[in-house]
Structure formats: C-alpha cells, structure tokens
Design a protein around this motif. Structure first.
Motif, PDB file in Angstrom:
ATOM      1  N   ILE A   1     -11.076   0.918  -4.552  1.00  0.00           N
ATOM      2  CA  ILE A   1     -11.346   0.459  -3.182  1.00  0.00           C
ATOM      3  C   ILE A   1     -11.690   1.669  -2.320  1.00  0.00           C
ATOM      4  O   ILE A   1     -11.058   2.717  -2.447  1.00  0.00           O
ATOM      5  CB  ILE A   1     -10.093  -0.236  -2.590  1.00  0.00           C
TER       6      ILE A   1
ATOM      7  N   CYS B   1      -7.443   3.859  -4.269  1.00  0.00           N
ATOM      8  CA  CYS B   1      -8.195   3.906  -3.013  1.00  0.00           C
ATOM      9  C   CYS B   1      -8.592   5.337  -2.641  1.00  0.00           C
ATOM     10  O   CYS B   1      -7.744   6.205  -2.471  1.00  0.00           O
ATOM     11  CB  CYS B   1      -7.354   3.300  -1.895  1.00  0.00           C
TER      12      CYS B   1
ATOM     13  N   LYS C   1      -3.228   4.997  -2.447  1.00  0.00           N
ATOM     14  CA  LYS C   1      -4.206   5.884  -1.818  1.00  0.00           C
ATOM     15  C   LYS C   1      -4.132   7.278  -2.423  1.00  0.00           C
ATOM     16  O   LYS C   1      -3.049   7.758  -2.772  1.00  0.00           O
ATOM     17  CB  LYS C   1      -3.963   5.955  -0.319  1.00  0.00           C
TER      18      LYS C   1
ATOM     19  N   ASP D   1     -12.027   3.437   1.493  1.00  0.00           N
ATOM     20  CA  ASP D   1     -11.547   3.349   2.875  1.00  0.00           C
ATOM     21  C   ASP D   1     -12.451   4.225   3.746  1.00  0.00           C
ATOM     22  O   ASP D   1     -12.157   5.395   3.983  1.00  0.00           O
ATOM     23  CB  ASP D   1     -10.088   3.826   2.954  1.00  0.00           C
TER      24      ASP D   1
ATOM     25  N   ARG E   1      -9.891   7.730   0.195  1.00  0.00           N
ATOM     26  CA  ARG E   1      -9.831   7.679   1.662  1.00  0.00           C
ATOM     27  C   ARG E   1     -10.184   9.002   2.320  1.00  0.00           C
ATOM     28  O   ARG E   1      -9.856   9.232   3.469  1.00  0.00           O
ATOM     29  CB  ARG E   1      -8.454   7.203   2.111  1.00  0.00           C
TER      30      ARG E   1
ATOM     31  N   LEU F   1      -1.735  -1.041  -3.840  1.00  0.00           N
ATOM     32  CA  LEU F   1      -2.931  -0.234  -3.556  1.00  0.00           C
ATOM     33  C   LEU F   1      -2.452   1.192  -3.314  1.00  0.00           C
ATOM     34  O   LEU F   1      -1.672   1.452  -2.396  1.00  0.00           O
ATOM     35  CB  LEU F   1      -3.698  -0.769  -2.346  1.00  0.00           C
TER      36      LEU F   1
ATOM     37  N   GLN G   1       0.835  -1.195   0.000  1.00  0.00           N
ATOM     38  CA  GLN G   1       0.000   0.000   0.000  1.00  0.00           C
ATOM     39  C   GLN G   1       0.872   1.247   0.000  1.00  0.00           C
ATOM     40  O   GLN G   1       1.846   1.332   0.743  1.00  0.00           O
ATOM     41  CB  GLN G   1      -0.884  -0.035   1.248  1.00  0.00           C
TER      42      GLN G   1
END
Lengths: 339, 339, 339, 339
Positions: free
Chosen positions: C267, C235, C207, C269, C237, C205, C182
């Motif tokens: 994805i 991701c 962010k 978060d 977030r 992944l 990540q």
C-alpha cells in the motif's frame, strides 16, 4: 598490483617487464610522478608475483587489494610528507594549521589576518579568490588580481597560501601565487580538473564531496597521483545528512578510517564540518583525537561582516584560543600513541 | 514557559496561579517529578511574565523559547547530576565509563567482565538481556533470569548495571536489578515506553534514534521528564548515512550541540558509532573533546566469540588502554575549559 | 528453508521431522498461523532437501535464500489476499483505497467523511485515535471512546476501519472496533508490539520505518507472520532524506521492489510520502504504476482546520478527483500487465 | 525581479532603466539569450514595481520571490519547448524518449541501436563518449572520434544525439555532432562548465547532483540561462540514500515539484534512478504519472556485454515493451489532466 621501477631503468628492461605482464594477460598503466616511475596493473587473474618481481629494473612490487592503488597504505607504509619550503611541512608527525577567511575581500583584511597568524605562529593562510556559489548572482571572488595582492603580502610575512582552484583554465595563472591548490567539495569528482592537477608539481588539498564516500575521495586522489603528482592531502569537511541542526555532518569516522587506509595527510575542516561558530572548536579538537594531521578553519577580524560564511567563522580571540588548545591536544594524542 | 512551584505550595495558591494562566488563555500541564512541581505552558500569546511570576507559591519562572522545555538549558542552567549511589555519579564534572558485552551470555563471561572492570576501576557495566533483533529467528537474550544472575555478581563487586528495557511490561521486573535502564535506538520514539519510564524513579539512558534528529532526542527526554523522572542521560550512537565504510555515522556535532542545549549528561557510544573495533578508541577520544560526560562501550574477553556485535567489541587489552587514554583526554579537556 | 506441515500431521510425524532436522544440525522454529503449520529452519549447511521433503506429514518444502522467510515470494508465489468481510478485500488484483483524516476529531467530522467515502464508493476509512507526537504537550487523540463512536457510525454505513495501535496494552481494547490495525513508522521495529500483533487474528498494515530499509520492513513482517498472523500489508510512506523541499522522500523504488520480493499486498501512503497537498495526487498515481495494490491517503472536509497534518490533507473535491484518476490508472496498469 | 526588454530597446532607454534601478539601490545583472534581453535584479528593498515597469523599452516586468529567477514558473508561465529540428521537440505537451547505451562502444553497436530506435519510432539516441569514472583505470569512452562515427550514422537515420560533456574544452569540438549536451550528476555544480554551456546555442540536459537538492538543480539551470542559453531540460536520476537495495533512490517527489516550480521540461532517468533492470519499467511509468515530459533510458542489444551499467540496461525486447507502455501511460495522464 603496483610495480615501482628503479630510477635508472633501461628501455629494454621496461619492455621485458611489459612482456612479462602481457604474458599473464595484465595491462599496465604507466605512471610517472615527481618521485617515481610506476606501473599500475588492474586485473583479476591469480599469479605468482615473484615471477615478475625479480625482473631487472624493478625496485619494488606489491599487490594492493584496495580498489585504489597508489594512495593506499598497503602500497606505501610510510606517511607522505608535504614540504612547502621555508620549514613548513605537512604530515611529518607535527600539527598543521591553515586559517583565514572564506573569501579574500580587500588589502586591509589580508593585513589583519596575516598579523593574526603571525601572532599565533601559524604558517599557512587560507582564503578564496574564486568562489563556487549556488546562485549565479552572488559574489564570486576577487579573482587572480586578489590572489596576486594576497601573495605579495603573504610572501613578505613568510606565510604560505592555500586557495581553491575551480577550473583547468585557472591552474596556470594561479600556480606562481599559491602554495597549495584546493579542490572544493563540489569539484571532488570533476575528473578533468583532477587529471590536470596531476600534471603540476604543486601540493593539492582535496576536499571530500558534499555527499562523497570515503572510497570516492581516495579514488579522486588516485586520479591526481596517477597523473603524476604525489603531493596530495585529503580533507574531511562534513557530509550531507537529514539533520537540520547544523550545516553539514562532520564525519569523524572518516578521519579515523582515512588515517588507516592511506599514507596521505588528512586535514579536518571543522568550520564547514558543523557550520556554527560556537561549536567549531570542539569539532577541531575532536578531529585531532581521531587522528587528523592538521586543521583548516575560517577566521576573520569581524565575522559578522565577512562576505561569506560569517556564521561559521571565528573571530581572532576565539581563533587564538582554539589554536592554543589544538596544539595542546595534538601533543597529548602524539604522546598517547606510544603508550 | 515553565513555572516551578514552591515545595509547600498550597491548594489555594495553585488555584490562583491556574486562574492567572487561564486569564491570559494559557493552559498549563502539571508535572511532578522526584525533585519538583512544575507547570509547563505552551502558548503563543505575548504577555508580561512578571505579572505571574510574583504570585505566591512560585519558586521560579522562565520563558523557554526551545520547543522542548524542561530538558532545555534555558530552563536549568546547572548540569543535571545522576547519582547511582555508592559514590557513583554521572554528569558531575567527572568522567563516566560504562563497559561490557553487547549481550549477557553466561556466568563465566560476567565474571571475566567484572574482573576486567575492577582492574580498570570502572564502576558501571553494560550488557543486554533483552535484545532487539532485526530477525525473529535470532538470539533474543537471557531475559530476566540472566539479569538476576548478573545483578548478584555485580552487586557483590560494587559494580552498577546498565541494561536495555524494550517494553513497558518488563519495567517492573527489571527495576530491582538495574541501576540504569537504557532505551535503545529503535525505541527512541516509542512514546508509551517513554511515558512509563517517566513514572519510575530510576536513571534512564536514552539513545538517539537510528536516524533521529537532535530535536527528537530532546523531545523524547521531555516525555520522560514531564512524566515525572528527571534522571535522564542522552546518548549519541551514530546515525544512518549513505556511507558504507562503517556501520553508523557517529555524529560528533551532536555531542557539541547537546552539551549546549540541555543540562542532561551526554554519553557517547563509539562502539555502535562506527561499528569497527580498530577505530572505536579514536571515536571515544574524539567524543570527549567534543564534550561528552561519559562513554559506553562494548568489551568482551574474546570478541570473536561474542553472541553479537563482536566486530565492534574491544578485547580486554584494547579496553584497558582505551580507558587509560580516555581518562587522560578528559583531564586535558577539563583543564582547557578554564583557559 | 521452510517446511509446511499437512493439516492432519501426527505427533509422531512431527517428531520424525524434528529428528531428521536435528541429524543435519538444523534447529527448526515452529510457526502456527491461522492458515498453516510451518517449521522455519535457519542454517548454513548444504544438504539434499529431498531427503527431508519426502517424510510423511510434510505438505510443502522450499529453500528460501532471502534472509526473511515466510513473507518471501520465494516461499509463496501467489499473492496474499486480505479479506475484511462484506466483500472488501485487499491484494486480490483489485485496487484498494483507504481515506480519511489524520486524527478522528468529533462526530460531525466522522459523518462528513463517511458521506464522502460513500459518494466515492470507498470502503475503508483511515483515522487515528492514538497519535504518536514528537512533543508530549501535543494532542494525543480521542482514544478508545473515539474509536467506539467512529466504529458505530462506520459499521452502520458499511465502512471498514483502519487505525493505528501504539502499544501492546491497547490491542485487546481496540480489537472489536478495528478492521485493520496499523503499525506506525516510529513503531516499525517495536518488536514486542510486532510479536503481540502476530498473536491476534486481525489484518495488520505495517508502515516502513522513518528511515527503515526494505529488508527491515520485511523482517518486521516476518515477526508478525512467525508469531501466527499471516494477514499483513506493507506500506511505503516516504523515508528521511537530506532534501528539504518536502516532508519525506517517497521511495517509489521500494514499491517496485517489494512487489517483487514478497507476496504481501503493498500500500502507498502519498500523503506522508511527500507531505504537500498539491502533489499528493501525482505521487498516488505514480505509486500505482510502480505496482501498489492500494493507496492510503488523508482527506478532510476543511484540511486547514484539521487537528494535525492539514498541509498534506486533500479536501473532498480533490479527494474525489484523485480517487477517480487512481482507479483509471490502476485499470490501465492492470491491462498493460498482460501485454 | 526580472525585467524583459523590448527587442528594439535603445541605448538611452537602457540607460534610463539602469538609472531608475540605481535610484532605488538595485544592481541589475544583464542577461542576453537567444530569445531575449533581461535585467535580473536581486535585492531586498521594497518598492513600487509600477514606477519602473512603465519606463520605455520594457516589455515585461515581474517580481520573482523564488531564489532562482529566470527558470521559475513565476516568471514564465508557459512551458519551454526545446526544438531539435526535423520535427523533434521536447516539452511541447508530447512525450519524449531518449534511449541507448551507457557507452558508445563500436559501429555495430550503434547500428543495432539505431535499428531498434527506428523500429520503435524513437527519435533521440543517448550514449556516452566521455565517461566519468570513479577509478582512473577504467574505460573512459571513445572520445570525439566515437562521436563523429555515431553522428554520421544517426544523421543518416534521422536520429538526434544526446551525449555528455565533461569539460569546457570539449564543448567546441562536440558542438557540431551533438543535438543535446548532457551535464552529468557529478558536474551539476561545476559552475564553470555551466557558465560555458550558457554561451552556446545548443540544448542542455542538466542532471541533478548525486545528492543535489531541487533548489541546487534550479540554480544550476539559472547559471546556464543567465549566461545566455534558454534551451535547458532538467533530469531527475535518483539521489543517494542509506538504502542498499538499489543503486540510487529515484526521487519521484522531485518530478512533481519541478513541474510546478519551473517552465523547463523535466526528464526522468529510471535506469540510474533505480539501477536494476527488472524495475526500470515501473519507475519509468511512475515518473510519467508524476508529470515527466520524457524519459531517458539505457538499452543495449546484449546488456550483459555492455562496457558499463549493464545491470540497469534493458534489452531490445524489454525496451520495446516499455516504450509502448510509456506512450500509453502518457496518453492517459494527458487525458486526465483535463478532468
């Protein structure tokens, strides 16, 4: 495109101009202010401006590529000067100071402030009698009676008054007692209030919205102007940001940009712009270097006891020193402008 | 709480201090820099600081209520001065100028810049040889060879070099050829890079993050300091906002606040701070009035042809005028500070 | 423009393609990944793509008007599927859950989590062993030894591991023990880290930055892809905003837009996205309706005792319920997609 | 602290309660609404609430630690239900849909919309007859005549009307023809308008400010409630952010938080919340999962020809599909709430 008509334009000439615009599919918005007759045309078609510009009755004509028109420096190259009478002017190349409390509280407070301003040769006093408050249970100001009391004392001392108007209904009552009507940040897109303020002959100080853009501020000024009132000042007072170290984020960039984009005077409000007493002076001086024509700031004999905004209000000792420094800074900037 | 140890502190004395801290449930972080030995204690228990402060081996002790410690003015009242050698210092009460292109492009460009700086008596040149770029397909800079070429010319001319370091691996190679290593806005929370820069004896200019808070900037400086390097400058370069009229929102408030919170020099970057050439000068002058110790700005012989950031880069004529005005403004501010 | 080469492209064919590009003044960037050979051309000249597309050795050719190229859905219409082995895939039209603590703390904690995940049939566990912390004096994680301990237990239980990598130097050590690496929000523009992660064959992944734009996130992915690694997830977030009622502002718009702009799995978060335990479930379910392929969320046996992020971490009872609801919500959304 | 009085409270009882409050230095604000008599006390002194609570004439008494009082769920645990008559209610546990054009344009457009709503069994139509516009030269709506035309058609079809009121002066004229009066984002802190809307017995939909906080929205609702009108809905419509990929940043967090903090119905506006037609559906569905009681969205037969906001307006095919999906999503969420 803006067309300014001659003062003695005849009805026939007006009609001919309208026909000419119509023939190129433009619709004109008629604007009549204290100072002039204008036709504002918003349209996309390309055409030869000279074909219209030579018509009888037209004093001046100009394309204005900005989305706002009458407030653009592309229309009016010379800076607007606001004349408050008695030798008090704003935007004439000199430096303007407006100081006073957040809220007008009582006679004694007004007396103290007026003395403070006179000692420092400041000619304009700020103060609120109608206060916009987040909570309905907070103090909302002394109202029109407070304004009358304040006006009487200020007039006697040769001091001009700037105070906030919050709603259309208040305008008429306030007009005789205020020298400048202020539109607060929360009302900067209250278009009906702007329309109404365009219909009075009284200088307006227009604050940028809490998170308003520079363009929105200029559009708001265009509302006032296009309703008939050319006497407008713009005020940068800090914008909302993610940073929690201060109350608002004073947008120094906006000062520099506004001075370039519009002919209207630009006033800085460092008190709201940072919201912390210890740093108000630095922001005031900085705003002058960025081009501000004046500063509006909060001062109070005992800031700790002020009804509101005490944490960002200068006491008289601080205020006097800041005023002295601001004038010196303005003089330097003025001198350097001709380098 | 910060404890500064005496230079000749003995092992036994260190142990006694550690025991005393342990007895009040405090864990100390040992910090050794170019200039001192410190123990930083983060804890919540209240205790009488004098009980520890009188132990042998302690030179100074102070509670620091700020979340950051060593960079706080509550710890060190006197401003940090960065000495680059050859009479070039930053933060000593004088005004520092760093000017140059966004990217180092070629020998001729470096020559032009050096001549420009010498004509204006500017002692520090900025320029990038490693460029952080949003797109992987953009120009990423001349790299270490460009730095060496630049260094040779600059040294010959008595000019100091500030340039950005992007990764730990670059530090060792760059060290001999840079006088100040700059941490860019995108790396302001690259903690491993900060750790590594704390382990070299070279001045660091730390830029505020693209939307970093003032506290985060001070924390980032604390990373460098607590790893052993006290030679740190902080740089305000504009933050991200909703406003689209400019590239970044120069946070003039941050200048005033940083000067109050930390003893480290504060440098303004008006070029990135507004991102529009026509307004760079105003922001530079404003930042000085807010308290900046220096300005870093982009200049280029032909900004329109610069590899990057041309729209915010001054040409030499503009640069010379701005430099002159900045110095005059700084002098006035210095004079007014003693009013 | 992107050109994908045939697998058995010859050196001569490569050279002919390069010549053809050169003749229209295009420079190609060669990209070789686990899955293909590409030439990325960034240029402005208009030309007939068919003249190049018919050259031998070319498998596919496409103009991509987006500023990012290989990660654009305009290049690759089919969604990227990430295969972690043992039947665990992401982005294949099913719903992925990654759950676990903010920080890996001790063996007992890992055991508790693994049992919790197995009970809920969750196949991927999140946890940090290198923690980016604002203050240099905070807990920075168990490091590589913690990762090895965790890995041993997870492998035995058939659980995959996602954990944050903070610096280039850590990659090699971590590779054998992590299934997904990540990149944290603070490193989302640490271009050297992105370059390095493009050179390993391990899912990443990525962010979004603390105040990163959607385009910057896609550019960051392009960095990884163009260095050779196609196994990327994005991701959302939460972003920084002026609102103080929560930790971050979960950008639900970004989920919908990313699913439209890129073929990479997206994805959500929700733990960081709102930062308050009581509302994590609602944000998780909302993100699914906006199109998320999976959710990464913080869970802990006793959140109040977690080393970090406890205020946004679900306990096992809450986590189990949220997992059940997320799966039901995903099923409904999937069904409605074919309406 | 809030005191609710009994319906038949006597003057003597009122006086005794006031005396008791006075004796503990509390000043009460009297509030009388359609549904109850309240005394709101804002103060800091600690005292035993039971000493007052047992006085005759008091129906209920409660401390409310939130800064807003009457709109807090700490005061009223049961959700407020807005009854529009004819079986149309909002906030009763069912799902409400309000759909229609940005601006009411002409009779044919209204007919088309009404047919579309009837086909989809939607009972509330949105539309503007007074339009707040950034530029004074833009279309400002059909005004009261447009509203009357629309009302006639809607009544005949059994459709309720929601429309924006921009100024106090409009309220009286609009009252007979509107079922819900909407306060736009730009007026969310127009306190005089809020005061006036508190004095009518008509449901109000209150939009969050362009960059308003959640607390400011609740305060604005408190203004209306404390002036006498309990029939209030809150609307999340996206906030201003730095991101340029969409018009506004829909704050999904706000939906979850508002549902927890207040008993008032919460409505989502996905059309303004993202501002791009292709993604309105995803945001609508997401808002339901976050807890919204209803959705207000823009629909038009030919969005491309709409006078305003066309880029975010659904056509009838899209609108019908989104409505179907929203209902299905709401049913699932309702079912899961009892898990």
């Amino acid at each position: 495109m803006i067309i300014q008509l001659q003062e003695n334009v005849s009805a026939q000439e007006r009609q001919d101009i309208a026909s000419a615009l119509s023939s190129i599919s433009y619709k004109g918005n008629d604007v009549k202010t204290q100072f002039g007759d204008y036709i504002i045309c918003v349209g996309k078609k390309e055409f030869d401006i000279r074909g219209i510009g030579t018509l009888p009755g037209i004093k001046d004509i100009h394309r204005v590529s900005d989305p706002y028109k009458l407030v653009s420096k592309k229309w009016k190259v010379n800076n607007t000067v606001i004349d408050l009478g008695d030798g008090v002017t704003i935007g004439d190349g000199g430096f303007s100071i407006m100081a006073g409390p957040c809220s007008i509280e009582c006679e004694e407070q007004v007396d103290d402030l007026i003395n403070h301003l006179k000692e420092n040769n400041v000619r304009i006093m700020r103060g609120g009698v109608y206060k916009p408050r987040s909570s309905p249970y907070s103090f909302r100001g002394l109202g029109i009676d407070g304004l009358k009391m304040w006006y009487e004392k200020a007039r006697a001392a040769g001091i001009k008054i700037i105070t906030e108007v919050m709603m259309v209904e208040q305008i008429e009552d306030m007009l005789p007692y205020a020298d400048i009507l202020q539109v607060g940040a929360r009302n900067s897109q209250n278009f009906n209030l702007l329309d109404a303020l365009g219909q009075v002959d009284k200088p307006i100080l227009l604050k940028r919205g809490v998170s308003g853009t520079i363009d929105e501020l200029l559009y708001a000024a265009e509302y006032i102007f296009s309703n008939g009132n050319e006497k407008i000042m713009l005020c940068e007072r800090g914008i909302r940001s993610y940073e929690k170290a201060y109350r608002n984020c004073f947008d120094i960039n906006a000062i520099a940009i506004l001075k370039d984009k519009t002919h209207l005077p630009v006033i800085a409000d460092p008190s709201h712009g940072i919201g912390i007493r210890a740093y108000v002076e630095q922001i005031a001086l900085a705003s002058i270097m960025a081009g501000a024509d004046g500063v509006i700031m909060e001062a109070h004999k005992v800031p700790e006891k002020a009804f509101s905004d005490g944490q960002q209000t200068l006491n008289f000792r601080q205020s006097s020193l800041t005023i002295k420094k601001m004038r010196k800074t303005f003089d330097l900037n003025l001198a350097m402008n001709s380098w």
